[in-house]
Design a protein around this motif. Structure first.
Motif, short mmCIF file in Angstrom:
data_model
loop_
_atom_site.label_atom_id
_atom_site.label_comp_id
_atom_site.label_asym_id
_atom_site.label_seq_id
_atom_site.Cartn_x
_atom_site.Cartn_y
_atom_site.Cartn_z
N CYS A 186 46.05 35.19 49.97
CA CYS A 186 44.58 35.43 50.25
C CYS A 186 43.70 34.21 50.36
CB CYS A 186 44.11 36.44 49.16
SG CYS A 186 44.78 38.30 49.41
N ALA A 187 44.01 33.39 49.48
CA ALA A 187 43.13 32.07 49.18
C ALA A 187 43.43 31.28 50.41
CB ALA A 187 43.55 31.38 47.79
N ARG A 188 44.75 31.20 51.00
CA ARG A 188 45.04 30.25 52.07
C ARG A 188 44.29 30.91 53.25
NH1 ARG A 188 49.51 26.82 52.04
NH2 ARG A 188 50.38 27.02 49.80
N TRP A 189 44.33 32.34 53.62
CA TRP A 189 43.75 32.67 54.71
C TRP A 189 42.17 32.58 54.87
CZ3 TRP A 189 40.16 36.11 56.61
CH2 TRP A 189 40.12 36.55 57.57
N PHE A 190 41.70 33.00 53.55
CA PHE A 190 40.04 32.69 53.47
C PHE A 190 39.53 31.06 53.67
CE2 PHE A 190 39.96 36.75 51.82
CZ PHE A 190 39.01 37.57 52.55
N TRP A 191 40.60 30.23 53.19
CA TRP A 191 40.36 28.82 53.33
C TRP A 191 40.31 28.62 54.61
CZ3 TRP A 191 43.00 24.76 55.29
CH2 TRP A 191 42.32 23.41 54.87
N GLN A 192 41.26 28.97 55.61
CA GLN A 192 41.31 28.80 56.93
C GLN A 192 40.04 29.43 57.77
OE1 GLN A 192 45.15 29.28 58.51
NE2 GLN A 192 44.66 28.62 60.45
N TRP A 193 39.93 30.60 57.43
CA TRP A 193 39.20 31.48 58.53
C TRP A 193 37.80 31.84 57.99
CZ3 TRP A 193 41.05 31.31 63.03
CH2 TRP A 193 42.47 31.27 63.04
N ARG A 194 37.41 31.77 56.73
CA ARG A 194 36.20 32.19 56.16
C ARG A 194 35.93 31.85 54.96
NH1 ARG A 194 34.75 38.33 56.64
NH2 ARG A 194 35.31 37.86 58.95
N ARG A 195 34.65 31.13 54.37
CA ARG A 195 34.65 30.62 53.18
C ARG A 195 34.13 31.68 52.43
NH1 ARG A 195 36.01 28.75 49.70
NH2 ARG A 195 35.36 27.07 48.39
N VAL A 196 34.96 31.80 51.27
CA VAL A 196 34.79 32.78 50.37
C VAL A 196 35.29 32.28 48.99
CG1 VAL A 196 35.66 35.16 49.36
CG2 VAL A 196 35.04 34.94 51.64
N ARG A 197 34.74 32.37 47.87
CA ARG A 197 34.73 32.03 46.43
C ARG A 197 36.22 32.78 46.05
NH1 ARG A 197 32.47 28.40 43.95
NH2 ARG A 197 32.81 27.86 41.72
N VAL A 198 37.07 32.06 45.62
CA VAL A 198 38.32 32.78 45.21
C VAL A 198 38.50 32.41 43.77
CG1 VAL A 198 40.97 32.68 45.44
CG2 VAL A 198 39.66 32.67 47.49
N VAL A 199 38.53 33.62 43.05
CA VAL A 199 38.68 33.36 41.41
C VAL A 199 39.92 33.72 41.10
CG1 VAL A 199 37.57 33.99 39.42
CG2 VAL A 199 36.20 33.59 41.34
N ALA A 200 40.73 33.02 40.50
CA ALA A 200 41.98 33.45 39.84
C ALA A 200 41.78 34.33 38.55
CB ALA A 200 43.03 32.42 39.82
N VAL A 201 42.47 35.06 38.44
CA VAL A 201 42.57 35.99 36.99
C VAL A 201 44.03 35.90 36.22
CG1 VAL A 201 41.90 38.07 35.72
CG2 VAL A 201 40.89 37.59 37.91
N ASP A 202 43.82 35.16 35.06
CA ASP A 202 45.17 34.94 34.58
C ASP A 202 44.90 35.76 33.01
OD1 ASP A 202 47.55 34.23 33.91
OD2 ASP A 202 47.17 32.17 33.50
N SER A 203 46.15 35.88 32.42
CA SER A 203 46.36 36.32 31.03
C SER A 203 46.39 35.07 30.03
CB SER A 203 47.39 37.16 30.71
OG SER A 203 47.47 38.34 31.61
N VAL A 204 45.53 35.23 29.06
CA VAL A 204 45.61 34.37 27.80
C VAL A 204 47.08 34.39 27.19
CG1 VAL A 204 44.72 33.97 25.48
CG2 VAL A 204 43.21 34.55 27.16
N VAL A 239 39.58 32.76 35.45
CA VAL A 239 39.26 33.47 34.30
C VAL A 239 40.43 33.93 33.53
CG1 VAL A 239 38.08 35.32 33.69
CG2 VAL A 239 37.24 34.36 35.81
N ARG A 240 40.44 33.55 32.19
CA ARG A 240 41.49 34.07 31.38
C ARG A 240 41.16 35.49 30.61
NH1 ARG A 240 41.84 28.50 31.71
NH2 ARG A 240 43.90 27.71 32.27
N VAL A 241 42.03 36.14 30.55
CA VAL A 241 41.65 37.56 29.86
C VAL A 241 42.66 37.85 28.72
CG1 VAL A 241 41.18 39.99 30.34
CG2 VAL A 241 40.98 38.47 32.10
N GLU A 242 42.17 38.23 27.66
CA GLU A 242 42.79 38.61 26.35
C GLU A 242 43.39 39.92 26.62
OE1 GLU A 242 43.37 37.22 23.79
OE2 GLU A 242 42.07 35.46 23.31
N GLU A 243 44.78 40.39 26.28
CA GLU A 243 45.28 41.45 26.73
C GLU A 243 44.51 42.61 26.06
OE1 GLU A 243 49.59 41.12 25.53
OE2 GLU A 243 49.82 40.62 27.81
N ARG A 244 43.70 42.49 24.67
CA ARG A 244 42.96 43.58 24.50
C ARG A 244 41.79 43.92 25.32
NH1 ARG A 244 44.72 41.56 19.40
NH2 ARG A 244 45.38 43.12 17.74
#
Length: 323
Positions: A186-204, A239-244
């Motif tokens: 998704c990030a590669r596609w939007f980088w190439q075709w349309r400027r959108v802010r891409v936020v990755a969500v990861d687990s703590v 963004v990092r998310v606690e499992e709780r």
């Protein structure tokens, strides 16, 4: 309605949930769980299997083998059953029991790894097992979701353009980070075709974006080994998310009739935190919901979990921290 002969041919691409009514959250969730595998992983599985067939790597008598925390294992089980391949899923003790039973029902074998690698945790141990198996028997074919470009190309071809068609004024996209195939496609596609802010969500507890390793109990997002597919130059925020918080988000959604999986709960929780800090009136935000919730009834949706899980045997707890 379509008429299909291969279960991988069906995937609902156009369903979104507007969370303003359910959670008072200005976020549209792209639901990727409405297919015969129940998750977004069906796209990557089909892309990788098709490529292996075209290259002649997969042929009659081949046995697929893959390391998976669950969702890709189910997707490959569906495709293997449909196309006549054997499949062995190498997972670990965090994989939900309903997911294991589902794979076995589809005719797959499941190997559960319980001893973590001293450096790379349970994921490292799973990968080492797969490597040794492939070296011992040429029938085994490892697609290797961690390095296979088909993992991200599937989403470059399908997921990202579908979102862009539905939301031409999209401002920000939230994508959970596991192997980072969905994120990178998704990030590669939007980088190439349309400027959108891409936020990755990861687990703590995940090391994907340089965080300190720690115990994680919910399979799917996060990893103990930095994903080879990841290129952080395409990612605007993390963004990092606690499992709780993941569990809380899932249960809030369920209270409004939406039963989503742990990965989706993580994405929703991360998006909510980011929007609370950076949101503005009129912002158009989409989050990708990778899975549904039926396989989490014994964990995320079980009263007392994860508190009960945190009181397990101390040795098991110490070992799992390496994962």
């Amino acid at each position: 309605m379509p008429v299909i002969s291969d279960p991988s041919e069906f995937n609902e691409e156009e369903l979104y949930v507007d969370l303003r009514a359910a959670l008072e959250l200005p976020l549209y969730l792209k639901c990727e769980g409405f297919n015969f595998a129940g998750s977004v992983k069906l796209k990557a599985a089909r892309e990788m299997v098709d490529a292996a067939e075209r290259a002649g790597v997969l042929r009659p008598g081949s046995v697929l083998v893959e390391s998976s925390s669950g969702n890709l294992g189910v997707a490959l089980s569906v495709i293997a059953a449909s196309r006549g391949y054997g499949f062995l899923c190498v997972t670990d003790a965090r994989c939900n029991q309903p997911t294991i039973r589902l794979m076995e029902t589809l005719g797959s074998r499941v190997q559960v790894i319980r001893e973590p690698d001293p450096v790379n945790g349970l994921l490292g141990a799973r990968i080492a097992y797969v490597r040794a198996l492939c070296a011992s028997d040429e029938r085994y074919v490892w697609l290797n979701q961690y390095t296979n470009p088909g993992n991200w190309r599937a989403h470059y071809r399908t997921t990202a353009p579908a979102i862009a068609r539905r939301f031409p004024d999209l401002d920000v996209l939230f994508v959970g980070a596991g192997t980072t195939g969905t994120l990178m496609g998704c990030a590669r596609w939007f980088w190439q075709w349309r400027r959108v802010r891409v936020v990755a969500v990861d687990s703590v507890g995940s090391v994907t974006f340089g965080g300190a390793p720690a115990r994680r109990m919910i399979p799917g997002l996060g990893t103990s080994v930095r994903p080879p597919l990841l290129d952080t130059s395409y990612v605007d925020d993390v963004v990092r998310v606690e499992e709780r918080d993941t569990v809380h988000a899932c249960r809030r959604l369920a209270a409004r009739g939406f039963l989503f999986g742990g990965s989706t709960g993580t994405v929703v929780s991360g998006a909510e935190a980011w929007l609370a800090q950076h949101g503005r009136p009129g912002l158009t935000a989409v989050g990708i919901a990778p899975d549904l919730g039926e396989r989490y009834l014994d964990t995320v949706y079980c009263p007392g979990w994860p508190e009960e899980a945190l009181t397990e045997d101390p040795l098991e707890t110490a070992l799992s921290r390496l994962g």
